[in-house]
Scaffold this active site. Structure first.
Site, PDB file in Angstrom:
ATOM      1  N   HIS A 133     -33.579 -42.372 -37.365  1.00 59.56           N
ATOM      2  CA  HIS A 133     -33.561 -40.921 -37.179  1.00 59.56           C
ATOM      3  C   HIS A 133     -34.898 -40.384 -36.688  1.00 59.56           C
ATOM      4  O   HIS A 133     -34.981 -39.233 -36.256  1.00 59.56           O
ATOM      5  CB  HIS A 133     -33.108 -40.198 -38.458  1.00 59.56           C
ATOM      6  CG  HIS A 133     -34.109 -40.145 -39.560  1.00 59.56           C
ATOM      7  ND1 HIS A 133     -34.125 -41.048 -40.599  1.00 59.56           N
ATOM      8  CD2 HIS A 133     -35.131 -39.289 -39.810  1.00 59.56           C
ATOM      9  CE1 HIS A 133     -35.096 -40.743 -41.438  1.00 59.56           C
ATOM     10  NE2 HIS A 133     -35.730 -39.677 -40.987  1.00 59.56           N
ATOM     11  N   ASP A 165     -30.265 -46.995 -40.452  1.00 61.44           N
ATOM     12  CA  ASP A 165     -31.430 -46.133 -40.209  1.00 61.44           C
ATOM     13  C   ASP A 165     -32.701 -46.923 -39.950  1.00 61.44           C
ATOM     14  O   ASP A 165     -33.785 -46.541 -40.392  1.00 61.44           O
ATOM     15  CB  ASP A 165     -31.629 -45.163 -41.376  1.00 61.44           C
ATOM     16  CG  ASP A 165     -32.460 -43.946 -40.978  1.00 61.44           C
ATOM     17  OD1 ASP A 165     -32.565 -43.677 -39.769  1.00 61.44           O
ATOM     18  OD2 ASP A 165     -33.015 -43.278 -41.867  1.00 61.44           O
ATOM     19  N   SER A 245     -40.930 -40.278 -43.023  1.00 64.12           N
ATOM     20  CA  SER A 245     -39.868 -41.176 -42.583  1.00 64.12           C
ATOM     21  C   SER A 245     -40.399 -42.313 -41.730  1.00 64.12           C
ATOM     22  O   SER A 245     -41.123 -42.095 -40.762  1.00 64.12           O
ATOM     23  CB  SER A 245     -38.825 -40.409 -41.770  1.00 64.12           C
ATOM     24  OG  SER A 245     -38.014 -39.629 -42.581  1.00 64.12           O
TER      25      SER A 245
END
Length: 388
Positions: A133, A165, A245
């Protein structure tokens, strides 16, 4: 909710930062191309400084009242500064010093908007491990990374796996970069100390500290638009926020044991922030997927060969259908069976089964505890998963 196939490949949300979680298994993310609303750092810092002044005044009064009756004035402004204490072996200071040079900030921009995240350098010639992402859309967008030494360099999208992911990007025309070391996430223990590093809210080279709060947390991240990923996560209370992230979660030897991916939030909107519930992809799994992405441009996972129903009224994973000639069919599993355990791991819902199977090795034989839904009788079944 429709059936979930253990070998389907749902798409993960795109864009930088974290996806706020409204429950441990249901994740919502703001629109990926919209710029995230940042914390008002000026206001926050001002409030903190005011608090410090008040605290300092109170402490000063206490010291003055307990200084004794000698009448001697002691002024710390006229005293030499105390030497810095030696950093303890394997302390956070040493971990940060070793790992920070291997962590990058990632910026991605296209016509629709921009996003940012973090990543770990996994090869000296520029391969970087990050989240799907964060990097998704990088193939059709401008991408750059900022190194810990301040250099900003162009980078290219290599490949990603939306279902888990995980993504790999590559910094252009570099050599001799410092590389992070992989640890063995299979040896993690609940309560073990860990350090998270990344660029929350654009604040690069941020270091936070905590413990492993839990293991084997199935966490589904979704943007509400049909794109989702399912990770078999490490839960940690180390503070991680939007922008972390793709950054590393490391042990106290500086080895990468997880990749930070998702946070839980008390808010259902876009104002997510750390509440001590963060989730990281185990390093053993991330390493396997990254190897595949670099070698072939795509990732595959071990499969059982069943579809499971997303039923909240069933204590376990209800098998909706079994694919012909699959490992499940060969082991005698049937539609209507409920899987309640994989080896020594309790399975309490469908996502837990999918996550547990993906985390196994290719061709591995696992023991399933299976309950017949109509009779309630249980049996043990051994299944050899698909090979790579």
């Amino acid at each position: 909710m429709g059936p979930m196939n253990d070998d389907t490949t749902p798409q993960a949300p795109q864009g930088g930062g974290y996806q706020p979680v409204t429950s441990p298994y249901e994740v919502q993310e703001p629109e990926p191309v919209q710029e995230k609303r940042r914390v008002g750092l000026g206001t926050a810092l001002a409030l903190m400084l005011i608090g410090s002044v008040i605290s300092g005044s109170i402490v000063g009064m206490v010291v003055a009242n307990t200084a004794g009756g000698s009448g001697e004035i002691i002024n710390s402004l006229q005293q030499p500064s105390a030497p810095a204490p030696d950093a303890p072996d394997n302390g956070v200071e040493q971990v940060a010093a070793a790992v920070l040079p291997t962590v990058v900030s990632i910026q991605v921009a296209n016509r629709a908007g921009a996003g940012e995240g973090s990543g770990s350098i996994i090869s000296s010639d520029g391969y970087v491990l990050t989240n799907h992402h964060v990097a998704a859309g990088g193939g059709n967008a401008f991408m750059q990374v900022t190194l810990n030494d301040g250099r900003t360099l162009p980078a290219d999208y290599v490949a990603s796996d939306a279902a888990t992911d995980i993504a790999v990007v590559k910094i252009r025309d570099v050599s001799g970069l410092p590389v992070i070391n992989f640890g063995n996430s299979g040896q993690l223990q609940v309560g073990q100390e860990v350090v998270a590093i990344g660029s929350p809210l654009g604040l690069s080279s941020t270091v936070t500290y905590g413990i492993v709060s839990a293991l084997n947390r199935p966490v589904r991240a979704s943007d509400g638009g049909g794109e989702s990923s399912l990770i078999d996560a490490i839960q940690t209370d180390a503070a991680i926020n939007p922008g972390n992230s793709g950054g590393p979660l490391v042990d106290m030897n500086g080895n990468l044991v997880g990749m930070n991916s998702v946070i839980a939030s008390m808010s259902s909107g876009g104002e997510a922030g750390s509440i001590g519930l963060g989730f990281a992809i185990p390093s053993n799994f991330a390493k396997r997927v990254a190897d595949q992405l670099i070698a072939t441009g795509e990732a595959t996972h071990p499969m059982l060969g069943v579809q499971v129903a997303a039923r909240s009224d069933v204590d376990g994973a209800l098998i909706a259908s079994v694919e012909p000639d699959s490992p499940a069919a060969q082991a005698g599993l049937n539609a209507g069976d409920v899987v309640t355990r994989v080896d020594d791991r309790i399975i309490d819902h469908s996502d837990a089964l999918v996550a547990a199977i993906r985390s196994q090795d290719f061709g591995q034989t696992v023991a399933l505890e299976v309950r017949q839904q109509d009779t309630g009788q249980s049996r043990q079944v051994e299944v050899t998963l698909t090979s790579e």
